[in-house]
Design a protein around this motif. Structure first.
Motif, PDB file in Angstrom:
ATOM      1  N   LYS A 369       0.829  -1.206   0.000  1.00 62.66           N
ATOM      2  CA  LYS A 369       0.000   0.000   0.000  1.00 62.66           C
ATOM      3  C   LYS A 369       0.861   1.253   0.000  1.00 62.66           C
ATOM      4  O   LYS A 369       0.596   2.216  -0.723  1.00 62.66           O
ATOM      5  N   LEU A 370       1.896   1.236   0.832  1.00 66.86           N
ATOM      6  CA  LEU A 370       2.757   2.411   0.932  1.00 66.86           C
ATOM      7  C   LEU A 370       3.484   2.677  -0.378  1.00 66.86           C
ATOM      8  O   LEU A 370       3.571   3.817  -0.837  1.00 66.86           O
ATOM      9  N   ARG A 371       4.002   1.622  -0.978  1.00 64.53           N
ATOM     10  CA  ARG A 371       4.722   1.801  -2.247  1.00 64.53           C
ATOM     11  C   ARG A 371       3.804   2.348  -3.332  1.00 64.53           C
ATOM     12  O   ARG A 371       4.235   3.087  -4.217  1.00 64.53           O
ATOM     13  N   SER A 372       2.524   2.000  -3.242  1.00 58.66           N
ATOM     14  CA  SER A 372       1.586   2.450  -4.274  1.00 58.66           C
ATOM     15  C   SER A 372       1.180   3.909  -4.108  1.00 58.66           C
ATOM     16  O   SER A 372       0.740   4.546  -5.068  1.00 58.66           O
ATOM     17  N   VAL A 373       1.330   4.450  -2.885  1.00 51.92           N
ATOM     18  CA  VAL A 373       0.875   5.830  -2.667  1.00 51.92           C
ATOM     19  C   VAL A 373       2.016   6.846  -2.601  1.00 51.92           C
ATOM     20  O   VAL A 373       1.804   8.027  -2.901  1.00 51.92           O
ATOM     21  N   ILE A 374       3.217   6.416  -2.221  1.00 51.83           N
ATOM     22  CA  ILE A 374       4.292   7.398  -2.040  1.00 51.83           C
ATOM     23  C   ILE A 374       4.695   8.057  -3.354  1.00 51.83           C
ATOM     24  O   ILE A 374       5.181   9.191  -3.357  1.00 51.83           O
ATOM     25  N   SER A 375       4.461   7.372  -4.466  1.00 50.57           N
ATOM     26  CA  SER A 375       4.807   7.970  -5.757  1.00 50.57           C
ATOM     27  C   SER A 375       3.898   9.152  -6.091  1.00 50.57           C
ATOM     28  O   SER A 375       4.235   9.986  -6.930  1.00 50.57           O
ATOM     29  N   ASP A 376       2.730   9.223  -5.420  1.00 53.45           N
ATOM     30  CA  ASP A 376       1.786  10.316  -5.667  1.00 53.45           C
ATOM     31  C   ASP A 376       2.025  11.513  -4.748  1.00 53.45           C
ATOM     32  O   ASP A 376       1.308  12.511  -4.831  1.00 53.45           O
ATOM     33  N   ILE A 377       3.005  11.387  -3.863  1.00 54.50           N
ATOM     34  CA  ILE A 377       3.278  12.460  -2.901  1.00 54.50           C
ATOM     35  C   ILE A 377       4.529  13.220  -3.322  1.00 54.50           C
ATOM     36  O   ILE A 377       5.526  12.617  -3.727  1.00 54.50           O
ATOM     37  N   ASP A 378       4.467  14.524  -3.231  1.00 56.65           N
ATOM     38  CA  ASP A 378       5.618  15.374  -3.548  1.00 56.65           C
ATOM     39  C   ASP A 378       6.820  14.920  -2.720  1.00 56.65           C
ATOM     40  O   ASP A 378       6.791  14.963  -1.485  1.00 56.65           O
ATOM     41  N   GLN A 379       7.871  14.488  -3.399  1.00 56.05           N
ATOM     42  CA  GLN A 379       9.022  13.937  -2.692  1.00 56.05           C
ATOM     43  C   GLN A 379       9.779  14.980  -1.875  1.00 56.05           C
ATOM     44  O   GLN A 379      10.552  14.642  -0.972  1.00 56.05           O
TER      45      GLN A 379
END
Length: 440
Positions: A369-379
């Protein structure tokens, strides 16, 4: 009438200087505002209102507390249109603010130390307006001093008339508060203690702690929130994080994971903070707010069902004040403190508080779940969170931990959020944190 109101109202109405030790959430704002307004009304005349003098100055440690006190004052004065309360806080135009204070009814001015001193030094005519102050109130005095405002307060006191009534309210009375009380209060001031020797935490709060492995911390918080939502349809949750940047990143993650989330911290504009604070205060349930310590003291959020503190608090007092956001007005509440194994020594500071170890909730595997959402968050948000995590723990006074260990744990922290490696940090930043040769 609450205990603090019953103990202080008669003294304040007599014109006495008062040093009051009182918990947050016990009605102390009413305790100082109500007699202040009565005193202003008793001395009013036509010339007074034409000249629009400031009769009472209330100093609070944060913008949120100042705005809350000003709203309370306006509510109490709603049948007296000739009276007004204004704020002097950061986050907006100081020029427009000073103009508003001068031109609109402002018998009560509520402000933060930094902005008040800025007006004294830079706003034309503001220092003259303060010459009419008859009552000075220092609210949350211990926090004012903890936040480093002693010098500001000293300068503000110099700008006020010596002939005045001064009220000082504080949840604790450490030596710093005694010191400022000697400077601000008359020698024959009255001391009121509505706390005594108890633990200063609300008896209505069921307190638990969990010590969890670093790789499970995020998942444990996830499970605690899910379980609380399942049993509390009108859930209203505050999650305290250690820094503003971590607050922002955690809020972004949980929002992407489908939770109804808001965030409030110093990185947000005052307009945003006011809007979100009002939304959380007025909502009837179904909302989680991730927050830094801007919400830790005095802010009145009714019906908070759960307070979660994730990561070691900066001090015992901080734990207590955060916890005080629930169990208010005689209602029950819950508090959970989530610590890592190397943060567990902090519990020794809570040995006289009724806090028990909770049964660790079922930990879910959230890696996918985390890997799927972190790409959508401003790094950029993530990088700042990582840096602030390092900064917080390398300077944490409540722990005895060397910097090499902090760096090792920081990498585990980042991995627990679904990343394969920690973000790169500029060399200059590494040097400023004292991690040169350790992190690079």
């Amino acid at each position: 009438m609450t205990m603090v109101q019953e103990a202080t109202l008669p003294l304040i109405l007599k014109g006495e200087d008062v040093l009051a030790k009182a918990k947050t959430g016990t009605g102390k704002t009413i305790a100082f505002l109500l007699p202040t307004i009565e005193t202003i009304l008793a001395s009013k005349n036509a010339q007074t209102y034409h000249e629009n003098p400031i009769r009472a100055l209330v100093i609070c440690p944060t913008r949120e507390l100042a705005m809350q006190a000003a709203v309370e004052a306006q509510t109490l004065m709603k049948f007296h249109n000739e009276l007004g309360a204004q704020t002097a806080i950061g986050g907006n135009s100081s020029v427009m603010e000073a103009k508003k204070i001068k031109l609109q009814p402002c018998q009560i001015l509520v402000g933060t130390p930094g902005r008040l001193l800025d007006h004294i030094q830079n706003a034309r005519g503001f220092a003259d307006q303060l010459k009419s102050v008859k009552i000075l109130i220092l609210d949350e005095a211990d926090t004012l001093l903890d936040m480093g405002f002693r010098q500001n307060l000293t300068e503000i006191l110099k700008a006020l008339p010596k002939k005045r009534q001064t009220l000082l309210f504080s949840a604790t009375i450490p030596k710093e508060v005694h010191s400022i009380s000697q400077l601000a209060l008359k020698p024959d001031h009255k001391f009121v203690d509505t706390v005594g020797q108890d633990t200063e935490t609300h008896a209505m709060v069921n307190q638990k702690y969990a010590v969890v492995p670093q790789e499970s911390q995020f998942a444990v918080l996830y499970s605690i929130l899910k379980e609380h939502i399942a049993v509390e349809p009108k859930y209203k949750v505050l999650v305290f994080c250690t820094t503003a940047n971590i607050t922002a990143y955690m809020a972004a993650l949980y929002q992407k994971l489908g939770f109804n989330v808001r965030e409030i911290h110093s990185r947000k504009t005052q307009t945003y903070r006011t809007r979100v604070s009002d939304e959380f205060r007025n909502c009837k349930g179904g909302l989680i707010m991730f927050t830094s310590d801007v919400s830790a003291r005095g802010i009145d959020y009714p019906d908070v069902t759960l307070v979660v503190q994730i990561g070691v608090p900066a001090a015992r007092e901080q734990y207590i004040h955060r916890l005080g956001r629930t169990g208010r007005a005689g209602k029950e509440g819950q508090g959970v403190l989530i610590l890592l194994p190397w943060e567990e020594p902090f519990l020794r500071k809570l040995k006289d508080i009724s806090i028990g170890r909770m049964e660790t909730p079922k930990v879910l595997d959230l890696s996918k779940k985390l890997r799927s959402v972190i790409s959508d968050i401003d790094q950029t948000i993530g990088t700042r969170a990582y840096q602030s995590w390092l900064g917080y723990y390398t300077t944490a006074k409540s722990l005895s931990i060397d910097k090499h260990t902090v760096v090792e744990y920081s990498r585990k922290y980042w991995a627990s959020l679904g990343f394969s490696s920690a973000p790169a940090i500029p060399r200059l930043t590494i040097k400023k944190m004292g991690l040169a040769g350790i992190l690079d």
